[in-house]
Design an enzyme around this catalytic site. Structure first.
Site, PDB file in Angstrom:
ATOM      1  N   CYS A  31       0.611  -1.111   0.140  1.00 31.06           N
ATOM      2  CA  CYS A  31       0.257   0.667  -0.417  1.00 31.06           C
ATOM      3  C   CYS A  31       0.608   1.636  -0.310  1.00 31.06           C
ATOM      4  O   CYS A  31       2.279   1.077   0.256  1.00 31.06           O
ATOM      5  CB  CYS A  31      -0.804   0.223   1.098  1.00 31.06           C
ATOM      6  SG  CYS A  31      -2.550   0.733   1.189  1.00 31.06           S
ATOM      7  N   ASP A  77      -5.775  -2.671  11.526  1.00 30.84           N
ATOM      8  CA  ASP A  77      -4.903  -1.474  12.113  1.00 30.84           C
ATOM      9  C   ASP A  77      -4.539  -1.354  13.156  1.00 30.84           C
ATOM     10  O   ASP A  77      -5.153  -1.356  13.877  1.00 30.84           O
ATOM     11  CB  ASP A  77      -5.045  -0.295  10.793  1.00 30.84           C
ATOM     12  CG  ASP A  77      -3.263  -0.152  10.237  1.00 30.84           C
ATOM     13  OD1 ASP A  77      -2.704  -0.123  10.529  1.00 30.84           O
ATOM     14  OD2 ASP A  77      -3.585   1.172   9.736  1.00 30.84           O
TER      15      ASP A  77
END
Length: 209
Positions: free
Chosen positions: A7, A129
């Site tokens: 990412c 996360d």
């Protein structure tokens, strides 16, 4: 092989390495506060050469309808990753536009993962996360980790991936501890904030083989 998302990509060279070494998803961050920010138009340019070989993800933070439409037109992503405070109804509304939705859930303890259950039917995947540190300007990509074992046995009712503080050195152990079938990395494969390192991407993906 564990699936992986690389990412925060911003350069064609590192996009190519991620795809060549077996990433399942490549992610592009459109959030001006992030050092990884690229416009949807730039993301579209970066994705064009690899689109047939990988899934593309647009990372947005509390986007309004105009921001979503711009991404859908310019990048045509397979998924929009919602990394803000979006409620299930907002995720469902975006998903109804024909794009997959990944919803980020911040965690630091096992009970935090319970929030993911509200997104059944509203999202396609959950990304667990690390909770950002107090005062952080970014909701993710801070390089902060947590004990991945807190996610062992978690069942949010839809597929999920592990994120937060992962590096080539620790990702294999984190997968074992958490039981994750997919992982996401950003800062852990960078040579500087916002600049990915091709060798670190290769090493990260090799650690999952």
């Amino acid at each position: 092989m564990i699936q992986a998302k690389i990412c925060g990509l911003s350069e064609p060279e590192t996009v190519a390495v991620a795809v060549e070494r077996g990433a399942t998803w490549v992610g592009f961050v459109t959030f001006p506060k992030s050092p990884r920010h690229v416009t949807p138009e730039r993301a579209g340019e970066l994705a064009r050469p690899v689109r047939s070989r990988v899934k593309t993800v647009s990372v947005l933070v509390d986007p309004d309808d105009m921001a979503v439409q711009r991404v859908l037109m310019a990048l045509k992503p397979d998924f929009i990753q919602l990394h803000g405070a979006e409620r299930p109804e907002r995720a469902a509304a975006i998903r109804s536009r024909g794009v997959g939705v990944i919803k980020a859930i911040p965690v630091s303890a096992g009970q935090d993962a319970i929030a993911a259950q509200a997104y059944r039917g509203a999202a396609d995947m959950i990304l667990f996360d690390a909770k950002p540190p107090p005062g952080a300007a970014l909701p993710g990509g801070n390089g902060v980790g947590y004990d991945p074992a807190i996610l062992r046995g978690v069942d949010p009712g839809l597929p999920w991936m592990l994120s937060g503080g992962l590096t080539p050195a620790n990702v294999a152990a984190a997968v074992t501890a958490s039981g994750a079938g997919a992982v996401d990395v950003s800062s852990g494969v960078e040579r500087a904030p916002g600049l990915k390192d091709a060798q670190r991407i290769a090493d990260f993906l090799a650690a999952l083989a």
